[in-house]
Design an enzyme around this catalytic site. Structure first.
Site, mmCIF file in Angstrom:
data_model
loop_
_atom_site.group_PDB
_atom_site.id
_atom_site.type_symbol
_atom_site.label_atom_id
_atom_site.label_comp_id
_atom_site.label_asym_id
_atom_site.label_seq_id
_atom_site.Cartn_x
_atom_site.Cartn_y
_atom_site.Cartn_z
ATOM 1 N N SER A 84 0.823 -1.214 0.000
ATOM 2 C CA SER A 84 0.000 0.000 0.000
ATOM 3 C C SER A 84 0.854 1.260 0.000
ATOM 4 O O SER A 84 2.010 1.252 0.411
ATOM 5 C CB SER A 84 -0.910 0.011 1.227
ATOM 6 O OG SER A 84 -1.675 -1.164 1.297
ATOM 7 N N GLN A 85 0.210 2.350 -0.420
ATOM 8 C CA GLN A 85 0.824 3.676 -0.371
ATOM 9 C C GLN A 85 1.172 4.011 1.090
ATOM 10 O O GLN A 85 0.398 3.696 1.990
ATOM 11 C CB GLN A 85 -0.256 4.639 -0.900
ATOM 12 C CG GLN A 85 0.109 6.078 -0.959
ATOM 13 C CD GLN A 85 -1.143 6.916 -1.283
ATOM 14 O OE1 GLN A 85 -2.264 6.396 -1.298
ATOM 15 N NE2 GLN A 85 -0.938 8.178 -1.531
#
Ligand code: SAH
Length: 233
Positions: A84-85
């Site tokens: 994920s970011q």
């Protein structure tokens, strides 16, 4: 005297010419990430900010993405999955209000990065991954990096981890069309779960689920996009 000056001059020259060590370069990138991507967007929990500044994200991305490790976006980790970011990892971490004594369940180990961030704050992390080709290397990576308070289990996270339940918090990192009832059951009284809910491949809504006096309340946090929650065949 002259020789001393010469030596000093030569040393200064060497220092000036030396490339910035690899590790320091990543440390600088990590500090910038925490400042501009995470704190600037409203994450304030000190433990979360500290953990995001401590966990070496470069060890959780594939070798050909090393240069992008601290970019403001998710990255491919193989098998159709992503790490994920950074902001999303921080936001989800802050949302569960992690405490030192907590035991946390994560569904979707992926690279192991979110698990490492949690493990930096809480007592124990139990993380489940359905794809062995991701979960096994993640377990090895976390072990090598010295995270001794994380257990990785290769299984369908839909059923949770009953032997270790109940959990103070649950973090789901794959998008599910409905919240799996076993996970709600395994949430401790007063516990918090953060989970992306919605149709796969569309925008989903990050939801907060709270259990108070046995009652479940849900609230919508923000639109997100996660890889789909799968079921074992
Ligand atoms: N938290 C990860 C991001 C992983 S992406 C990180 O920090 O890198 C979501 C992961 O959830 C994928 O690896 C996917 O294989 C896994 N997943 C999807 N459905 C699952 C399920 N039912 N049980 C366990 N893991 C699942």
């Amino acid at each position: 005297m002259k020789t001393r000056h010469l030596i000093l001059g030569f040393t200064l020259l060497l220092i000036a010419a030396a490339p910035i060590p690899e590790d320091m370069r990543y440390t600088n990138l990590r500090e910038a990430m925490v400042r501009s991507q995470i704190a600037a967007r409203g994450v304030t929990d000190p433990a979360t900010l500290r953990a995001m500044g401590a966990v070496k994200r470069q060890f959780f991305v594939p070798e050909d993405s090393l240069g992008d490790a601290y970019d403001d976006r998710p990255l491919r980790i193989g098998y159709g999955q992503t790490i994920s970011q950074p902001f999303i990892v921080a936001y989800m971490t802050q949302t569960i209000r992690p405490q030192k004594e907590h035991r946390v369940l994560e569904i979707g180990t992926g690279s192991g990065y979110q698990a490492a961030v949690l493990a930096d704050i809480v007592r124990s992390v139990y993380t489940m991954e359905i794809i062995p080709e991701l979960g096994d290397p993640a377990r090895e990576r976390l072990r090598t990096l010295g995270y001794r308070n994380v257990e990785v289990r290769i299984a369908d996270g839909y059923d949770g981890w009953p032997e270790q339940a109940p959990f103070d918090a649950i973090v789901v990192t794959a998008a599910t069309e409905y919240i799996p009832p076993p996970l709600i059951k395994q949430l401790k009284e007063g516990g918090r779960m953060v989970v992306p809910v919605g149709a796969p491949f569309f925008n989903q809504t990050l939801m907060l689920v709270e259990k108070r006096k046995g009652e479940i309340t849900t609230s919508q946090l923000m639109p997100v996009r996660f890889v789909p929650f799968r079921r074992s065949p």
